[in-house]
Scaffold this motif. Structure first.
Motif, PDB file in Angstrom:
ATOM      1  N   LEU A 173       0.865  -1.225  -0.025  1.00  0.00           N
ATOM      2  CA  LEU A 173       0.027  -0.035   0.156  1.00  0.00           C
ATOM      3  C   LEU A 173       0.919   1.189  -0.133  1.00  0.00           C
ATOM      4  N   TYR A 174       2.035   1.116   0.315  1.00  0.00           N
ATOM      5  CA  TYR A 174       2.861   2.370   0.474  1.00  0.00           C
ATOM      6  C   TYR A 174       2.971   3.052  -0.988  1.00  0.00           C
ATOM      7  N   GLY A 175       3.212   2.349  -1.880  1.00  0.00           N
ATOM      8  CA  GLY A 175       3.596   2.925  -3.282  1.00  0.00           C
ATOM      9  C   GLY A 175       2.172   3.462  -3.965  1.00  0.00           C
ATOM     10  N   ALA A 176       1.164   2.471  -3.432  1.00  0.00           N
ATOM     11  CA  ALA A 176      -0.230   3.063  -3.940  1.00  0.00           C
ATOM     12  C   ALA A 176      -0.534   4.504  -3.299  1.00  0.00           C
ATOM     13  N   GLN A 177      -0.255   4.538  -1.994  1.00  0.00           N
ATOM     14  CA  GLN A 177      -0.577   5.852  -1.363  1.00  0.00           C
ATOM     15  C   GLN A 177       0.405   7.109  -1.886  1.00  0.00           C
ATOM     16  N   LEU A 178       1.664   6.573  -2.150  1.00  0.00           N
ATOM     17  CA  LEU A 178       2.674   7.798  -2.637  1.00  0.00           C
ATOM     18  C   LEU A 178       2.021   8.061  -4.001  1.00  0.00           C
ATOM     19  N   ALA A 179       1.671   7.313  -4.964  1.00  0.00           N
ATOM     20  CA  ALA A 179       1.402   7.632  -6.217  1.00  0.00           C
ATOM     21  C   ALA A 179       0.034   8.466  -6.254  1.00  0.00           C
ATOM     22  N   ALA A 180      -0.757   7.965  -5.413  1.00  0.00           N
ATOM     23  CA  ALA A 180      -2.009   8.776  -5.308  1.00  0.00           C
ATOM     24  C   ALA A 180      -1.772  10.177  -4.942  1.00  0.00           C
ATOM     25  N   TYR A 181      -1.155  10.370  -3.913  1.00  0.00           N
ATOM     26  CA  TYR A 181      -0.893  11.580  -3.314  1.00  0.00           C
ATOM     27  C   TYR A 181      -0.223  12.710  -4.277  1.00  0.00           C
ATOM     28  N   LEU A 182       0.881  11.935  -4.946  1.00  0.00           N
ATOM     29  CA  LEU A 182       1.346  12.960  -5.930  1.00  0.00           C
ATOM     30  C   LEU A 182       0.818  13.030  -7.076  1.00  0.00           C
ATOM     31  N   LEU A 184       0.769  10.465  -9.552  1.00  0.00           N
ATOM     32  CA  LEU A 184       1.320   9.725 -10.667  1.00  0.00           C
ATOM     33  C   LEU A 184       0.824   8.429 -10.924  1.00  0.00           C
ATOM     34  N   PRO A 185       1.158   8.048 -12.354  1.00  0.00           N
ATOM     35  CA  PRO A 185       0.405   6.486 -12.630  1.00  0.00           C
ATOM     36  C   PRO A 185       1.352   5.598 -11.727  1.00  0.00           C
ATOM     37  N   TYR A 186       0.768   4.443 -11.421  1.00  0.00           N
ATOM     38  CA  TYR A 186       1.104   3.501 -10.535  1.00  0.00           C
ATOM     39  C   TYR A 186       1.074   2.052 -11.254  1.00  0.00           C
TER      40      TYR A 186
END
Length: 339
Positions: A173-182, A184-186
């Protein structure tokens, strides 16, 4: 279908088969990339791994440039660059150079892990920082690729103003949260770590914030692939990857093994169960079987884009596997409308 599949793409780990060399693996990568472009694949990504006897893409940016130079329309990129191993400025200069040489064709996927063991991670850099600088490093890269103002003191040259697209890669979930916050595509690594796939999709799509880089969430999942003319042949060819993964899990990484008719005789039952669970998001079989399995994955998870990966010892059989998948996905894909 609520979310149509717009593109299908390919992740190549540049496997070095038993009995072959890194030079053979890189030649195979070039041949597969040309085939992928002809078959309609949208992206061709390579991944950063170090101290791995069976993977030839350690110098990922160099291989990306080689592949981009041998193709004309294919998007070529990193899936990904392991950002803890590098200063963001160096990455920006490398990919800014690639984008300058091959404009409109370069992607930069970013991973948070070192992509190797800790001893090798220490050898890759002089200092191992304890704090997690990944989010700030991503933000720094976004700035390096953006248009610079007069007050910018440090610039990536080439790099500034190239607007190389950044992707966040992840298996949690870390990458999903960061991509959503910034905004960016995930891309999710479901080809080897599927446990959090569904939760990551929901987290990313539900918390996505539109940005100057992306107006709406764009999710890509990665699935394993081993396709052949019959189910039996595909199952046999896939044993190479099962053996390789089991040996890696056991701390014995090596070149991509030859396939075997009796994988259970070489891998303990408990390890085989773990490997099969890790590789469960995949399509294995004949064209009709693969059509059903890929269709089911797309219907269940509704990715905007599906990336396929698969290691087969015999190179012509590997090219054939991706050819079968392209034929299947060409019927499923709904081309994105021009912006």
């Amino acid at each position: 279908m609520e979310r149509p599949l717009h593109h299908f793409s390919l992740l190549d780990l540049s496997p070095i088969p038993e009995g072959k060399s890194a030079a053979d693996a890189l030649a195979n990568t070039m041949d597969l990339a040309r085939a992928a472009e002809h078959l309609g694949y949208h992206r061709y990504w390579l991944a950063e791994h170090h101290n791995m006897p069976g993977i030839a893409s350690a110098a990922t940016a160099v291989v990306i440039g080689h592949v981009a130079g041998a193709t004309t329309t294919l998007r070529v990129g990193a899936g990904g660059i392991m950002l803890p191993n590098h200063a963001p400025l160096i990455v920006a200069e490398q990919f800014g150079t690639l984008e300058t040489l091959y404009p409109g064709r370069i992607d930069l996927g970013l991973g948070r892990a070192p992509g190797t063991d800790m001893a090798t991670a220490r050898a890759l850099r002089r200092n191992l920082a304890q704090e997690d600088t990944f989010p700030q490093d991503v933000v720094d890269l976004l700035h390096y690729f953006d248009d610079a103002d007069e007050d910018t003191q440090v610039r990536a040259i080439p790099g500034t103003g190239t607007h190389v697209p950044l992707w966040i890669l992840g298996s949690s979930l870390y990458g999903a949260q960061l991509a959503a916050y910034l905004g960016l595509p995930y891309a999710f690594a479901s080809h080897f770590a599927p446990a959090m796939l569904e939760d990551a999709i929901v987290t990313y799509r539900n918390t996505f914030r539109p940005s100057k880089w992306l107006a709406r969430p764009y999710f890509m999942m990665v699935a394993g692939l081993c396709a052949a003319d019959t189910d039996e042949e595909a199952a046999y060819l896939r044993t190479s990857q099962v053996l390789a993964f089991a040996r890696l899990r056991s701390g014995r990484p090596g070149k991509l093994p030859c396939p075997t008719r009796d994988v259970a005789a070489e891998v303990p039952e408990h390890m085989l169960a773990q490997v099969e669970a890790s590789l469960s998001v995949s399509a294995v079989g004949s064209p009709s079987t693969v059509r059903h399995q890929l269709g089911s994955l797309i219907e269940t998870y509704k990715p905007d884009e599906l990336m396929l990966t698969g290691m087969i010892h015999d190179h012509p059989a590997r090219v054939r596997s991706f050819e079968i998948a392209a034929e299947v996905l060409g019927d499923i894909r709904v081309p994105a409308k021009p912006a």
